[in-house]
Design a protein around this motif. Structure first.
Motif, PDB file in Angstrom:
ATOM      1  N   LYS A  22      28.681 -25.258 -39.963  1.00  0.00           N
ATOM      2  CA  LYS A  22      28.006 -24.254 -40.784  1.00  0.00           C
ATOM      3  C   LYS A  22      27.672 -24.825 -42.160  1.00  0.00           C
ATOM      4  O   LYS A  22      28.511 -25.455 -42.810  1.00  0.00           O
ATOM      5  CB  LYS A  22      28.919 -23.040 -40.928  1.00  0.00           C
ATOM      6  N   GLY A  23      26.440 -24.637 -42.587  1.00  0.00           N
ATOM      7  CA  GLY A  23      26.018 -25.109 -43.899  1.00  0.00           C
ATOM      8  C   GLY A  23      25.749 -26.594 -43.989  1.00  0.00           C
ATOM      9  O   GLY A  23      25.543 -27.118 -45.084  1.00  0.00           O
ATOM     10  N   SER A  24      25.727 -27.290 -42.858  1.00  0.00           N
ATOM     11  CA  SER A  24      25.560 -28.742 -42.897  1.00  0.00           C
ATOM     12  C   SER A  24      24.174 -29.168 -43.360  1.00  0.00           C
ATOM     13  O   SER A  24      23.976 -30.338 -43.705  1.00  0.00           O
ATOM     14  CB  SER A  24      25.875 -29.361 -41.526  1.00  0.00           C
ATOM     15  N   PRO A  36      25.661 -24.517 -35.875  1.00  0.00           N
ATOM     16  CA  PRO A  36      25.679 -23.542 -34.789  1.00  0.00           C
ATOM     17  C   PRO A  36      25.048 -22.194 -35.144  1.00  0.00           C
ATOM     18  O   PRO A  36      24.557 -21.484 -34.251  1.00  0.00           O
ATOM     19  CB  PRO A  36      27.178 -23.385 -34.486  1.00  0.00           C
ATOM     20  N   THR A  37      25.013 -21.824 -36.414  1.00  0.00           N
ATOM     21  CA  THR A  37      24.417 -20.534 -36.786  1.00  0.00           C
ATOM     22  C   THR A  37      22.916 -20.529 -36.533  1.00  0.00           C
ATOM     23  O   THR A  37      22.312 -19.453 -36.435  1.00  0.00           O
ATOM     24  CB  THR A  37      24.697 -20.186 -38.261  1.00  0.00           C
ATOM     25  N   TYR A  38      22.318 -21.716 -36.416  1.00  0.00           N
ATOM     26  CA  TYR A  38      20.881 -21.779 -36.153  1.00  0.00           C
ATOM     27  C   TYR A  38      20.530 -21.321 -34.735  1.00  0.00           C
ATOM     28  O   TYR A  38      19.350 -21.127 -34.425  1.00  0.00           O
ATOM     29  CB  TYR A  38      20.360 -23.197 -36.381  1.00  0.00           C
ATOM     30  N   THR A  39      21.525 -21.166 -33.889  1.00  0.00           N
ATOM     31  CA  THR A  39      21.268 -20.710 -32.515  1.00  0.00           C
ATOM     32  C   THR A  39      21.283 -19.193 -32.389  1.00  0.00           C
ATOM     33  O   THR A  39      20.942 -18.661 -31.332  1.00  0.00           O
ATOM     34  CB  THR A  39      22.316 -21.280 -31.543  1.00  0.00           C
ATOM     35  N   ILE A  69      25.683 -15.587 -22.774  1.00  0.00           N
ATOM     36  CA  ILE A  69      24.562 -14.851 -22.187  1.00  0.00           C
ATOM     37  C   ILE A  69      24.504 -13.427 -22.731  1.00  0.00           C
ATOM     38  O   ILE A  69      23.430 -12.880 -22.981  1.00  0.00           O
ATOM     39  CB  ILE A  69      24.678 -14.844 -20.649  1.00  0.00           C
ATOM     40  N   LYS A  70      25.661 -12.838 -22.951  1.00  0.00           N
ATOM     41  CA  LYS A  70      25.686 -11.465 -23.471  1.00  0.00           C
ATOM     42  C   LYS A  70      25.402 -11.410 -24.971  1.00  0.00           C
ATOM     43  O   LYS A  70      24.678 -10.545 -25.460  1.00  0.00           O
ATOM     44  CB  LYS A  70      27.059 -10.837 -23.192  1.00  0.00           C
ATOM     45  N   LYS A  71      25.998 -12.350 -25.708  1.00  0.00           N
ATOM     46  CA  LYS A  71      25.944 -12.278 -27.166  1.00  0.00           C
ATOM     47  C   LYS A  71      26.236 -13.674 -27.716  1.00  0.00           C
ATOM     48  O   LYS A  71      27.318 -14.189 -27.546  1.00  0.00           O
ATOM     49  CB  LYS A  71      26.995 -11.283 -27.672  1.00  0.00           C
ATOM     50  N   HIS A  72      25.253 -14.270 -28.356  1.00  0.00           N
ATOM     51  CA  HIS A  72      25.450 -15.663 -28.777  1.00  0.00           C
ATOM     52  C   HIS A  72      25.445 -15.815 -30.296  1.00  0.00           C
ATOM     53  O   HIS A  72      25.017 -16.853 -30.810  1.00  0.00           O
ATOM     54  CB  HIS A  72      24.413 -16.582 -28.125  1.00  0.00           C
ATOM     55  N   ASP A  73      25.940 -14.817 -31.010  1.00  0.00           N
ATOM     56  CA  ASP A  73      26.064 -14.974 -32.465  1.00  0.00           C
ATOM     57  C   ASP A  73      27.525 -15.031 -32.915  1.00  0.00           C
ATOM     58  O   ASP A  73      27.841 -14.762 -34.065  1.00  0.00           O
ATOM     59  CB  ASP A  73      25.309 -13.868 -33.210  1.00  0.00           C
TER      60      ASP A  73
END
Length: 385
Positions: free
Chosen positions: A20-22, A175-178, A230-234
């Motif tokens: 995160k934040g990289s 990973p937050t970009y996904t 698949i259900k929730k990717h955040d």
């Protein structure tokens, strides 16, 4: 079949900057004074704010944007980007996107010092000096952020082939970009990672316990995280596992000293070239049929996969192999993807064209060249049933 580990030489020079934040570490990776060609896709990075984040980090650099790189990047688009790089006298390429943007950018980097077109580079196996390239990954799937490979399409001829460029100097993975990806994008990313791992694993047993266990670890991790993704990717932790699994699936860490396959990929490229089907989805339409037609060549590894990955026990070898293939089909369906060409709505005429292409090429593909044209035809016929 031989079982001893092959000799190999391994090198992966890509610097991975993860977390995160990289993005805050971006400017330290590009030499001051470089003029940057910034490549990206259809504009989703503008909508989700990543484009602006990148530009903020590049304050003081001269940035030349090049957007519009399509999924399964076209050779003509690469040629346009090469021309822009040269005209603007750029020094560095920064790819911001998923596998298609990064693949195209590798071809751009290779092409700026070449005197032939992109498609000529692809078909001739051209190797030369590449311009420096860095990436900011937004769609985990292909592992292109940490390998030297790329796949380029020619829409005019409805062809799609792999090529080899250079490794990115660095890749930034946040990973937050996904979080803003669609469910289908995530499903296809998981599928692509799953298949990349299998192409290096699903051959025959006994070559390397280290490689087998590493590949099985990636497969098990995908099975663990897929239902939640698949259900929730955040969810950050799950997104991080997904992103790193995709990178590990094809950064050459799983293929040291072992036989590889890639038959499913070679057929899948043709499906995508002729129909526009998303890459990961096309692979899943073929995988069960590849496993069934090639079961004699892959039996030992299919059974090992059944035992170690899917936990199948107390069955005969034949029943274990069939149960493993069934488990693979169930996994594909759990992603919301099709497990055959028939399920995917691919016409028989497309399969026939693909079969004819491989018969004309007369190549022996897959594990130890066992993927002959007649086997490929059988795979396609089975996938239509």
């Amino acid at each position: 079949m031989r079982e001893e580990m092959k000799n190999f030489t391994f090198q992966n020079p890509t610097k991975l900057i993860f977390g995160k934040g990289s993005i805050g570490k971006l400017r330290a990776e590009i030499p001051t004074g470089n003029k940057i060609l910034m490549t990206y896709g259809g504009g989703s990075i503008i909508k989700n704010g990543i484009y602006q984040q990148v530009l903020e980090q590049l304050e003081g650099y001269e940035v030349v944007p090049f957007g519009g790189i399509e999924p399964n990047p076209d050779a003509s688009t690469v040629d346009q980007a090469i021309a822009k790089y040269r005209a603007e006298e750029c020094h560095f390429i920064l790819a911001v996107g998923g596998g298609s943007v990064i693949d195209a950018s590798k071809a751009i980097a290779l092409g700026v010092n070449a005197d032939i077109s992109c498609w000529e580079m692809v078909t001739s196996g051209y190797r030369g000096n590449s311009a420096p390239l860095g990436t900011v990954l937004t769609v985990p799937a292909t592992g292109s952020e940490m390998n030297s490979g790329a796949v380029i399409s020619n829409r005019a001829t409805e062809e799609k082939y792999p090529m080899v460029g250079d490794f990115p100097r660095f890749s930034i993975l946040d990973p937050t970009y996904t979080y803003t990806l669609s469910q289908h994008q995530v499903a296809c990313g998981i599928a692509d990672t799953f298949m990349h791992t299998l192409e290096q694993y699903l051959t025959f047993p006994g070559q390397s316990g280290v490689m087998d266990r590493m590949a099985e670890g990636v497969l098990l991790n995908l099975l663990d995280i897929a239902p939640q993704l698949i259900k929730k990717h955040d969810d950050y932790d799950t997104a991080a596992e997904y992103m790193l699994s995709a990178t590990m699936g094809l950064n050459h860490f799983l293929s040291m000293g072992v036989e590889e396959d890639w038959l499913t990929h070679m057929i899948g490229h043709e499906v995508t070239a002729l129909t526009g089907t998303t890459h990961g989805a096309s692979l899943m339409m073929l995988l069960p049929s590849v496993m069934r037609v090639m079961v004699q060549e892959k039996r030992g590894k299919i059974i090992q996969m059944g035992h170690r990955v899917f936990g199948i026990r107390d069955l005969s070898d034949e029943a274990t192999a069939e149960a493993t293939i069934t488990a693979v089909v169930d996994f594909i369906h759990s992603l919301g993807l099709s497990a055959s060409l028939k399920e995917g709505g691919i016409d028989a005429s497309v399969a026939e064209e693909i079969a004819l292409r491989f018969e004309q090429r007369q190549l022996k593909l897959g594990t130890l060249g066992s993927g002959t044209p007649d086997k490929i035809r059988k795979i396609l016929e089975m996938a239509l049933q």
